[in-house]
Write a protein that holds these residues in place. Structure first.
Motif, PDB file in Angstrom:
ATOM      1  N   GLY A   1      -6.142   3.597   3.401  1.00 41.74           N
ATOM      2  CA  GLY A   1      -5.448   2.359   3.066  1.00 41.74           C
ATOM      3  C   GLY A   1      -5.926   1.708   1.786  1.00 41.74           C
ATOM      4  O   GLY A   1      -5.756   0.497   1.581  1.00 41.74           O
ATOM      5  N   LYS A   2      -6.534   2.507   0.885  1.00 41.93           N
ATOM      6  CA  LYS A   2      -7.103   1.956  -0.346  1.00 41.93           C
ATOM      7  C   LYS A   2      -6.179   2.098  -1.555  1.00 41.93           C
ATOM      8  O   LYS A   2      -6.477   1.551  -2.624  1.00 41.93           O
ATOM      9  N   LEU A   3      -5.076   2.844  -1.386  1.00 39.56           N
ATOM     10  CA  LEU A   3      -4.170   3.071  -2.519  1.00 39.56           C
ATOM     11  C   LEU A   3      -3.174   1.915  -2.610  1.00 39.56           C
ATOM     12  O   LEU A   3      -2.104   1.934  -1.988  1.00 39.56           O
ATOM     13  N   LEU A   4      -3.533   0.896  -3.376  1.00 38.80           N
ATOM     14  CA  LEU A   4      -2.708  -0.309  -3.496  1.00 38.80           C
ATOM     15  C   LEU A   4      -1.554  -0.084  -4.482  1.00 38.80           C
ATOM     16  O   LEU A   4      -1.739   0.498  -5.553  1.00 38.80           O
ATOM     17  N   SER A   5      -0.396  -0.578  -4.111  1.00 37.83           N
ATOM     18  CA  SER A   5       0.830  -0.324  -4.890  1.00 37.83           C
ATOM     19  C   SER A   5       0.748  -0.855  -6.307  1.00 37.83           C
ATOM     20  O   SER A   5       1.113  -0.158  -7.268  1.00 37.83           O
ATOM     21  N   ASP A   6       0.278  -2.091  -6.462  1.00 39.70           N
ATOM     22  CA  ASP A   6       0.300  -2.691  -7.796  1.00 39.70           C
ATOM     23  C   ASP A   6      -0.754  -2.095  -8.729  1.00 39.70           C
ATOM     24  O   ASP A   6      -0.719  -2.322  -9.936  1.00 39.70           O
ATOM     25  N   GLU A   7      -1.699  -1.325  -8.177  1.00 43.09           N
ATOM     26  CA  GLU A   7      -2.668  -0.611  -9.007  1.00 43.09           C
ATOM     27  C   GLU A   7      -2.204   0.827  -9.272  1.00 43.09           C
ATOM     28  O   GLU A   7      -2.410   1.368 -10.360  1.00 43.09           O
ATOM     29  N   PHE A   8      -1.580   1.428  -8.264  1.00 44.30           N
ATOM     30  CA  PHE A   8      -1.149   2.817  -8.373  1.00 44.30           C
ATOM     31  C   PHE A   8       0.089   2.997  -9.244  1.00 44.30           C
ATOM     32  O   PHE A   8       0.138   3.891 -10.104  1.00 44.30           O
ATOM     33  N   LEU A   9       1.113   2.166  -9.044  1.00 42.25           N
ATOM     34  CA  LEU A   9       2.413   2.392  -9.688  1.00 42.25           C
ATOM     35  C   LEU A   9       2.377   2.352 -11.220  1.00 42.25           C
ATOM     36  O   LEU A   9       3.033   3.180 -11.867  1.00 42.25           O
ATOM     37  N   PRO A  10       1.637   1.432 -11.858  1.00 40.11           N
ATOM     38  CA  PRO A  10       1.573   1.475 -13.332  1.00 40.11           C
ATOM     39  C   PRO A  10       0.958   2.784 -13.844  1.00 40.11           C
ATOM     40  O   PRO A  10       1.427   3.354 -14.836  1.00 40.11           O
ATOM     41  N   LYS A  11      -0.087   3.271 -13.165  1.00 34.98           N
ATOM     42  CA  LYS A  11      -0.724   4.531 -13.562  1.00 34.98           C
ATOM     43  C   LYS A  11       0.211   5.709 -13.321  1.00 34.98           C
ATOM     44  O   LYS A  11       0.286   6.638 -14.131  1.00 34.98           O
ATOM     45  N   PHE A  12       0.927   5.656 -12.206  1.00 29.42           N
ATOM     46  CA  PHE A  12       1.867   6.726 -11.872  1.00 29.42           C
ATOM     47  C   PHE A  12       3.002   6.780 -12.887  1.00 29.42           C
ATOM     48  O   PHE A  12       3.397   7.854 -13.348  1.00 29.42           O
ATOM     49  N   ALA A  13       3.520   5.609 -13.271  1.00 34.44           N
ATOM     50  CA  ALA A  13       4.602   5.537 -14.258  1.00 34.44           C
ATOM     51  C   ALA A  13       4.143   6.088 -15.598  1.00 34.44           C
ATOM     52  O   ALA A  13       4.882   6.831 -16.269  1.00 34.44           O
ATOM     53  N   ALA A  14       2.924   5.736 -16.020  1.00 37.18           N
ATOM     54  CA  ALA A  14       2.388   6.226 -17.295  1.00 37.18           C
ATOM     55  C   ALA A  14       2.237   7.744 -17.267  1.00 37.18           C
ATOM     56  O   ALA A  14       2.522   8.430 -18.260  1.00 37.18           O
ATOM     57  N   GLN A  15       1.808   8.286 -16.117  1.00 37.49           N
ATOM     58  CA  GLN A  15       1.646   9.733 -15.989  1.00 37.49           C
ATOM     59  C   GLN A  15       3.000  10.445 -16.019  1.00 37.49           C
ATOM     60  O   GLN A  15       3.126  11.532 -16.607  1.00 37.49           O
ATOM     61  N   LEU A  16       4.003   9.836 -15.400  1.00 41.63           N
ATOM     62  CA  LEU A  16       5.357  10.401 -15.441  1.00 41.63           C
ATOM     63  C   LEU A  16       5.845  10.503 -16.885  1.00 41.63           C
ATOM     64  O   LEU A  16       6.408  11.521 -17.302  1.00 41.63           O
ATOM     65  N   LYS A  17       5.628   9.444 -17.661  1.00 45.08           N
ATOM     66  CA  LYS A  17       6.059   9.447 -19.065  1.00 45.08           C
ATOM     67  C   LYS A  17       5.345  10.546 -19.845  1.00 45.08           C
ATOM     68  O   LYS A  17       5.962  11.248 -20.652  1.00 45.08           O
TER      69      LYS A  17
ATOM     70  N   LYS B   1       0.847  -1.194   0.000  1.00 44.36           N
ATOM     71  CA  LYS B   1       0.000   0.000   0.000  1.00 44.36           C
ATOM     72  C   LYS B   1       0.881   1.242   0.000  1.00 44.36           C
ATOM     73  O   LYS B   1       1.962   1.242   0.569  1.00 44.36           O
ATOM     74  N   VAL B   2       0.391   2.286  -0.663  1.00 41.31           N
ATOM     75  CA  VAL B   2       1.137   3.539  -0.739  1.00 41.31           C
ATOM     76  C   VAL B   2       0.821   4.378   0.493  1.00 41.31           C
ATOM     77  O   VAL B   2      -0.339   4.577   0.827  1.00 41.31           O
ATOM     78  N   GLN B   3       1.878   4.831   1.148  1.00 33.75           N
ATOM     79  CA  GLN B   3       1.706   5.658   2.333  1.00 33.75           C
ATOM     80  C   GLN B   3       2.335   7.032   2.120  1.00 33.75           C
ATOM     81  O   GLN B   3       3.210   7.205   1.276  1.00 33.75           O
ATOM     82  N   ALA B   4       1.869   7.983   2.923  1.00 34.15           N
ATOM     83  CA  ALA B   4       2.327   9.370   2.781  1.00 34.15           C
ATOM     84  C   ALA B   4       3.836   9.489   2.966  1.00 34.15           C
ATOM     85  O   ALA B   4       4.484  10.316   2.329  1.00 34.15           O
ATOM     86  N   GLU B   5       4.403   8.662   3.830  1.00 30.25           N
ATOM     87  CA  GLU B   5       5.836   8.733   4.105  1.00 30.25           C
ATOM     88  C   GLU B   5       6.656   8.582   2.831  1.00 30.25           C
ATOM     89  O   GLU B   5       7.630   9.314   2.606  1.00 30.25           O
ATOM     90  N   GLU B   6       6.259   7.622   1.981  1.00 34.48           N
ATOM     91  CA  GLU B   6       7.002   7.408   0.732  1.00 34.48           C
ATOM     92  C   GLU B   6       6.592   8.392  -0.373  1.00 34.48           C
ATOM     93  O   GLU B   6       7.444   8.934  -1.066  1.00 34.48           O
ATOM     94  N   LEU B   7       5.267   8.614  -0.528  1.00 37.33           N
ATOM     95  CA  LEU B   7       4.796   9.436  -1.640  1.00 37.33           C
ATOM     96  C   LEU B   7       5.043  10.923  -1.422  1.00 37.33           C
ATOM     97  O   LEU B   7       5.635  11.601  -2.264  1.00 37.33           O
ATOM     98  N   ARG B   8       4.602  11.429  -0.294  1.00 31.58           N
ATOM     99  CA  ARG B   8       4.790  12.857  -0.013  1.00 31.58           C
ATOM    100  C   ARG B   8       6.227  13.149   0.415  1.00 31.58           C
ATOM    101  O   ARG B   8       6.785  14.184   0.055  1.00 31.58           O
ATOM    102  N   GLY B   9       6.796  12.228   1.201  1.00 33.14           N
ATOM    103  CA  GLY B   9       8.127  12.463   1.760  1.00 33.14           C
ATOM    104  C   GLY B   9       9.256  12.098   0.825  1.00 33.14           C
ATOM    105  O   GLY B   9       9.799  12.948   0.114  1.00 33.14           O
ATOM    106  N   GLN B  10       9.612  10.818   0.794  1.00 39.80           N
ATOM    107  CA  GLN B  10      10.795  10.378   0.053  1.00 39.80           C
ATOM    108  C   GLN B  10      10.719  10.691  -1.438  1.00 39.80           C
ATOM    109  O   GLN B  10      11.664  11.219  -2.022  1.00 39.80           O
ATOM    110  N   LEU B  11       9.580  10.374  -2.066  1.00 41.20           N
ATOM    111  CA  LEU B  11       9.463  10.589  -3.511  1.00 41.20           C
ATOM    112  C   LEU B  11       9.294  12.075  -3.825  1.00 41.20           C
ATOM    113  O   LEU B  11       9.881  12.592  -4.774  1.00 41.20           O
TER     114      LEU B  11
END
Length: 249
Positions: A187-203, A148-158
């Motif tokens: 706790g609904k932001l699941l990593s394997d659902e979020f990361l592909p969409k996030f990567a596509a948006q980055l591109k 799951k994606v948490q604020a510590e990684e998304l807002r903080g580290q990334l």
């Protein structure tokens, strides 16, 4: 008087000659010391680089499940790193760690490469250092490991490495930042659902800046570091039996 001047000049010349000889001797001795230290440093660098590359290959083989796939993955990383102007060693470590975290999930295989390319593009356009790129990939690896994606990684580290990462994430999910924040807190932001969409948006968002960024000083410095790393690795592989024999002795 003339004779006396000649004698004095001769004596001073002999003194000067003696000083020059001593200096030459000192320089020669110093040169030998510097040569020994430099040779030791170079050999040490080659050994360390060879060990690092061997470790990366072994890790990629383990994560992919076969030496053939591991070799293909290394070629892929090498190609993307040179194309985007990323540091090969840092990229290979990041790819390997993220692949291990994604093993057995929906992202295994092509999904890992898509995320790697998305973050790689952001790193190149934003002129991130090798350490900053490594930190960005570490945040993604932690997201993947936790599930799951948490604020510590998304807002903080990334967010510290890629400015606007949270806003990009919201656009990737088709949400406002407030909606994404609530979704994540629940706790609904699941990593394997979020990361592909996030990567596509980055591109999508960073594609326009790639042409100029991939030819920047930072990108070319990374290519130079990669070339040096590969040179040391190649030399190390040539002398690997000798290196192992010396270490064993």
């Amino acid at each position: 008087g003339f004779s006396s001047g000649i004698k004095k000049a001769t004596a001073e010349t002999e003194t000067l000659n003696g000083t020059i000889n001593k200096t030459k001797s000192s320089i020669s001795g110093l040169g030998a010391v510097i040569g020994t230290v430099f040779t030791g440093y170079v050999v040490g660098e080659i050994v360390r680089t060879t060990a690092a590359m061997e470790g990366l290959r072994n890790q990629l083989n383990f994560v992919s499940g076969s030496a053939t796939q591991g070799g293909e993955d290394l070629d892929y990383i090498r190609g993307i790193s040179k194309e985007m102007g990323l540091d090969l060693q840092t990229s290979a470590k990041a790819f390997t760690s993220f692949s291990a975290a994604a093993r057995g999930t929906k992202l295994q295989g092509q999904g890992v490469k898509d995320v790697f390319e998305g973050v790689g593009m952001a790193s190149t356009v934003m002129h991130l250092s090798a350490e900053q790129s490594e930190g960005a990939f570490l945040a993604l690896t932690q997201m993947m490991s936790k599930g799951k994606v948490q604020a510590e990684e998304l807002r903080g580290q990334l967010g510290e490495r890629i400015p606007g990462a949270f806003q990009i994430a919201a656009r990737a999910m088709g949400m406002t930042t407030a909606e994404l924040d609530k979704f994540m807190q629940d706790g609904k932001l699941l990593s394997d659902e979020f990361l592909p969409k996030f990567a596509a948006q980055l591109k999508t968002e960073f594609a326009g800046g790639m042409d100029a960024a991939s030819e920047s000083v930072n990108a070319n410095l990374n290519r130079m570091n990669t070339a040096i790393f590969e040179l040391k690795s190649t030399i190390g592989e040539m002398f690997l039996p000798v290196i192992n024999a010396v270490i064993g002795a």
